[in-house]
Design a protein around this motif. Structure first.
Motif, PDB file in Angstrom:
ATOM      1  N   ALA A  56       0.722  -1.188   0.137  1.00 46.97           N
ATOM      2  CA  ALA A  56      -0.144   0.084  -0.343  1.00 46.97           C
ATOM      3  C   ALA A  56       1.023   0.997   0.139  1.00 46.97           C
ATOM      4  O   ALA A  56       1.437   1.535   1.189  1.00 46.97           O
ATOM      5  CB  ALA A  56      -0.748  -0.166   1.012  1.00 46.97           C
ATOM      6  N   MET A  57       0.563   1.640  -1.231  1.00 47.76           N
ATOM      7  CA  MET A  57       1.845   3.279  -1.130  1.00 47.76           C
ATOM      8  C   MET A  57       0.894   4.832  -0.626  1.00 47.76           C
ATOM      9  O   MET A  57       1.584   5.792  -0.649  1.00 47.76           O
ATOM     10  CB  MET A  57       1.578   3.765  -2.587  1.00 47.76           C
ATOM     11  N   GLU A  58      -0.159   3.971   0.111  1.00 51.37           N
ATOM     12  CA  GLU A  58      -0.884   5.373   0.999  1.00 51.37           C
ATOM     13  C   GLU A  58      -2.300   4.032   1.094  1.00 51.37           C
ATOM     14  O   GLU A  58      -2.132   3.480   1.551  1.00 51.37           O
ATOM     15  CB  GLU A  58      -1.303   6.215   0.201  1.00 51.37           C
ATOM     16  N   TYR A  59      -3.079   5.149   2.421  1.00 49.54           N
ATOM     17  CA  TYR A  59      -3.833   4.481   3.047  1.00 49.54           C
ATOM     18  C   TYR A  59      -5.231   3.942   1.879  1.00 49.54           C
ATOM     19  O   TYR A  59      -5.851   4.946   1.214  1.00 49.54           O
ATOM     20  CB  TYR A  59      -4.853   5.588   4.230  1.00 49.54           C
TER      21      TYR A  59
ATOM     22  N   ASN B  85      -8.642   2.020   1.532  1.00 48.96           N
ATOM     23  CA  ASN B  85     -10.281   1.916   2.101  1.00 48.96           C
ATOM     24  C   ASN B  85     -11.438   1.768   1.397  1.00 48.96           C
ATOM     25  O   ASN B  85     -10.810   1.678  -0.322  1.00 48.96           O
ATOM     26  CB  ASN B  85     -10.707   2.699   3.673  1.00 48.96           C
ATOM     27  N   GLU B  86     -12.162   1.330   1.641  1.00 44.70           N
ATOM     28  CA  GLU B  86     -13.839   1.448   0.770  1.00 44.70           C
ATOM     29  C   GLU B  86     -14.072   2.480   0.084  1.00 44.70           C
ATOM     30  O   GLU B  86     -13.791   2.792  -0.923  1.00 44.70           O
ATOM     31  CB  GLU B  86     -14.727   0.767   1.846  1.00 44.70           C
ATOM     32  N   GLU B  87     -13.608   3.560   0.348  1.00 47.38           N
ATOM     33  CA  GLU B  87     -13.762   5.195  -0.791  1.00 47.38           C
ATOM     34  C   GLU B  87     -12.950   5.092  -1.557  1.00 47.38           C
ATOM     35  O   GLU B  87     -13.251   5.646  -2.445  1.00 47.38           O
ATOM     36  CB  GLU B  87     -13.370   6.383   0.922  1.00 47.38           C
ATOM     37  N   ASN B  88     -11.521   4.773  -0.956  1.00 42.12           N
ATOM     38  CA  ASN B  88     -10.316   5.307  -2.664  1.00 42.12           C
ATOM     39  C   ASN B  88     -10.193   3.291  -3.356  1.00 42.12           C
ATOM     40  O   ASN B  88      -9.241   3.796  -3.951  1.00 42.12           O
ATOM     41  CB  ASN B  88      -9.630   6.217  -2.123  1.00 42.12           C
ATOM     42  N   GLY B  89     -11.344   2.651  -3.117  1.00 36.46           N
ATOM     43  CA  GLY B  89     -11.503   1.332  -3.731  1.00 36.46           C
ATOM     44  C   GLY B  89     -10.621   0.453  -3.601  1.00 36.46           C
ATOM     45  O   GLY B  89      -9.401  -0.173  -4.120  1.00 36.46           O
ATOM     46  N   CYS B  90     -10.331  -0.047  -2.487  1.00 35.79           N
ATOM     47  CA  CYS B  90      -9.663  -1.239  -1.645  1.00 35.79           C
ATOM     48  C   CYS B  90      -9.938  -2.098  -2.189  1.00 35.79           C
ATOM     49  O   CYS B  90     -11.350  -2.182  -2.879  1.00 35.79           O
ATOM     50  CB  CYS B  90      -9.713  -1.535   0.066  1.00 35.79           C
TER      51      CYS B  90
ATOM     52  N   ASP C  69      -2.975   0.628   6.308  1.00 37.37           N
ATOM     53  CA  ASP C  69      -2.055   1.099   6.381  1.00 37.37           C
ATOM     54  C   ASP C  69      -1.394   1.486   5.314  1.00 37.37           C
ATOM     55  O   ASP C  69      -1.003   0.759   4.279  1.00 37.37           O
ATOM     56  CB  ASP C  69      -1.883   2.484   7.007  1.00 37.37           C
ATOM     57  N   LYS C  70      -0.539   3.076   5.345  1.00 32.52           N
ATOM     58  CA  LYS C  70       1.160   3.019   3.804  1.00 32.52           C
ATOM     59  C   LYS C  70       1.232   2.295   4.495  1.00 32.52           C
ATOM     60  O   LYS C  70       1.860   2.466   6.408  1.00 32.52           O
ATOM     61  CB  LYS C  70       0.697   5.091   3.921  1.00 32.52           C
ATOM     62  N   GLY C  71       2.163   1.354   3.925  1.00 26.19           N
ATOM     63  CA  GLY C  71       3.137   0.635   3.955  1.00 26.19           C
ATOM     64  C   GLY C  71       2.977  -0.380   4.790  1.00 26.19           C
ATOM     65  O   GLY C  71       4.238  -1.515   4.975  1.00 26.19           O
ATOM     66  N   ASP C  72       1.537  -1.281   4.570  1.00 22.28           N
ATOM     67  CA  ASP C  72       1.554  -2.509   5.092  1.00 22.28           C
ATOM     68  C   ASP C  72       1.644  -2.972   3.879  1.00 22.28           C
ATOM     69  O   ASP C  72       1.535  -2.433   2.595  1.00 22.28           O
ATOM     70  CB  ASP C  72       0.296  -2.975   5.436  1.00 22.28           C
ATOM     71  N   ILE C  73       1.449  -4.941   3.851  1.00 26.54           N
ATOM     72  CA  ILE C  73       1.784  -5.515   2.952  1.00 26.54           C
ATOM     73  C   ILE C  73       0.652  -7.241   2.562  1.00 26.54           C
ATOM     74  O   ILE C  73       1.072  -7.198   3.934  1.00 26.54           O
ATOM     75  CB  ILE C  73       3.408  -5.458   2.548  1.00 26.54           C
ATOM     76  N   LEU C  74       0.574  -7.132   1.778  1.00 22.83           N
ATOM     77  CA  LEU C  74      -0.563  -7.654   1.606  1.00 22.83           C
ATOM     78  C   LEU C  74      -0.148  -9.084   0.616  1.00 22.83           C
ATOM     79  O   LEU C  74       0.018  -9.018  -0.381  1.00 22.83           O
ATOM     80  CB  LEU C  74      -2.576  -7.237   0.816  1.00 22.83           C
ATOM     81  N   ILE C  75       0.244 -10.043   1.642  1.00 21.91           N
ATOM     82  CA  ILE C  75       0.255 -11.668   1.108  1.00 21.91           C
ATOM     83  C   ILE C  75      -0.494 -12.646   0.391  1.00 21.91           C
ATOM     84  O   ILE C  75      -1.231 -12.718   1.460  1.00 21.91           O
ATOM     85  CB  ILE C  75       1.553 -12.132   1.523  1.00 21.91           C
ATOM     86  N   PHE C  76      -0.818 -12.415  -0.741  1.00 18.57           N
ATOM     87  CA  PHE C  76      -1.709 -13.553  -0.581  1.00 18.57           C
ATOM     88  C   PHE C  76      -1.877 -14.812  -2.184  1.00 18.57           C
ATOM     89  O   PHE C  76      -1.105 -14.298  -3.244  1.00 18.57           O
ATOM     90  CB  PHE C  76      -3.349 -12.647  -1.004  1.00 18.57           C
ATOM     91  N   ASP C  77      -2.149 -15.439  -1.926  1.00 23.50           N
ATOM     92  CA  ASP C  77      -2.468 -16.738  -2.964  1.00 23.50           C
ATOM     93  C   ASP C  77      -3.775 -16.600  -4.492  1.00 23.50           C
ATOM     94  O   ASP C  77      -4.206 -16.116  -4.481  1.00 23.50           O
ATOM     95  CB  ASP C  77      -3.366 -18.090  -2.085  1.00 23.50           C
ATOM     96  N   SER C  78      -2.828 -17.410  -5.657  1.00 25.58           N
ATOM     97  CA  SER C  78      -2.953 -16.676  -6.668  1.00 25.58           C
ATOM     98  C   SER C  78      -4.718 -17.167  -6.884  1.00 25.58           C
ATOM     99  O   SER C  78      -5.611 -16.568  -7.358  1.00 25.58           O
ATOM    100  CB  SER C  78      -1.988 -17.075  -7.358  1.00 25.58           C
TER     101      SER C  78
END
Length: 252
Positions: free
Chosen positions: A147-150, A152-157, A202-211
């Motif tokens: 995530a390069m910035e916060y 959420n639902e508002e900005n298209g998470c 949050d800005k700087g969080d990393i989401l790891i997910f399965d294909s």
């Protein structure tokens, strides 16, 4: 004078987190990337796309064709790691290398990178599985979404269906809601999308997910951007079918 290279692998995930990843198909590494590094990378990418002498590889394209300058900050930057040292090092983040080795059981290699802008008002991508687009054998494809910035639902998470990776590869068809999603993508079929939940980062969080995890994104309804750096990896002993993604990038 010799230069020492840090190659010892970190193990950022606890055994409980690895188990939870196996159940849900994704895990969030909170504050996996420092804010200073995020800001520096965002500025770096902006300088590339805003340059009067933008390199050919960085020019905004649709279907392989260069488009107008107005799309400099809307269309994704595809595979910058193949041309840009900073982007390459962001693909090789030690925390990502370590987490991937933990969930895959061995070292991973990078195969694709994308810097997404997602400007205000832009649509999202319909529910899909990454394996549908990037077939590999054995299937070890895994994404790291920084995530390069916060977001959420508002900005298209992103939205995900926890545990859906266990369903295997599902058929994909035409996108149904063109008001919400890009028309050029595909949408997974015969699945209850009411089970999707938002992934707030949050800005700087990393989401790891399965294909095979079913995931989507919605239209950006805010006046904020939703920039992200998304890299795809496979275990070092897997192979990619697509010719344009066959180059494996070691993470050490």
């Amino acid at each position: 004078m010799s230069i020492q290279v840090q190659s010892e692998r970190v193990n950022p995930l606890t055994p409980e987190q690895v188990k939870q990843y196996q159940i849900d198909g994704y895990i969030i590494i909170k504050k996996g990337c420092s804010i200073d590094l995020i800001d520096a990378f965002n500025s770096h990418i902006h300088s590339i796309r805003s340059s009067d002498s933008m390199p050919e590889w960085a020019k905004p394209k649709k279907g392989g064709a260069v488009v107008d300058d107005k799309d400099r900050f809307s269309l994704r930057l595809f595979n910058p790691h193949l041309h840009d040292g900073f982007s390459l090092q962001m693909m090789k983040l030690p925390v990502v290398r370590g987490a991937l080795a933990q969930v895959l059981g061995d070292e991973a290699a990078g195969v694709q990178s994308m810097y997404f802008y997602k400007e205000p008002g832009s649509p999202g991508q319909a529910a899909h599985q990454d394996y549908y687009y990037i077939k590999n054998d054995p299937n070890t494809l895994t994404a790291a979404w920084v995530a390069m910035e916060y977001t959420n639902e508002e900005n298209g998470c992103l939205y995900v269906i926890p545990g859906s990776q266990k369903l295997g590869v599902l058929p994909h068809g035409d996108v149904k809601n063109l008001q919400e999603h890009e028309a050029w993508t595909h949408e997974v079929e015969d699945i209850d999308l009411s089970k999707e939940i938002p992934v707030i980062l949050d800005k700087g969080d990393i989401l790891i997910f399965d294909s095979n995890l079913i995931h989507s994104s919605t239209r950006n309804r805010s006046n904020r951007w939703r920039r992200s750096y998304v890299c795809h990896y496979i275990r070092h002993d897997s192979t990619i079918e697509r010719e344009d993604l066959k180059k494996k990038i070691p993470l050490v």
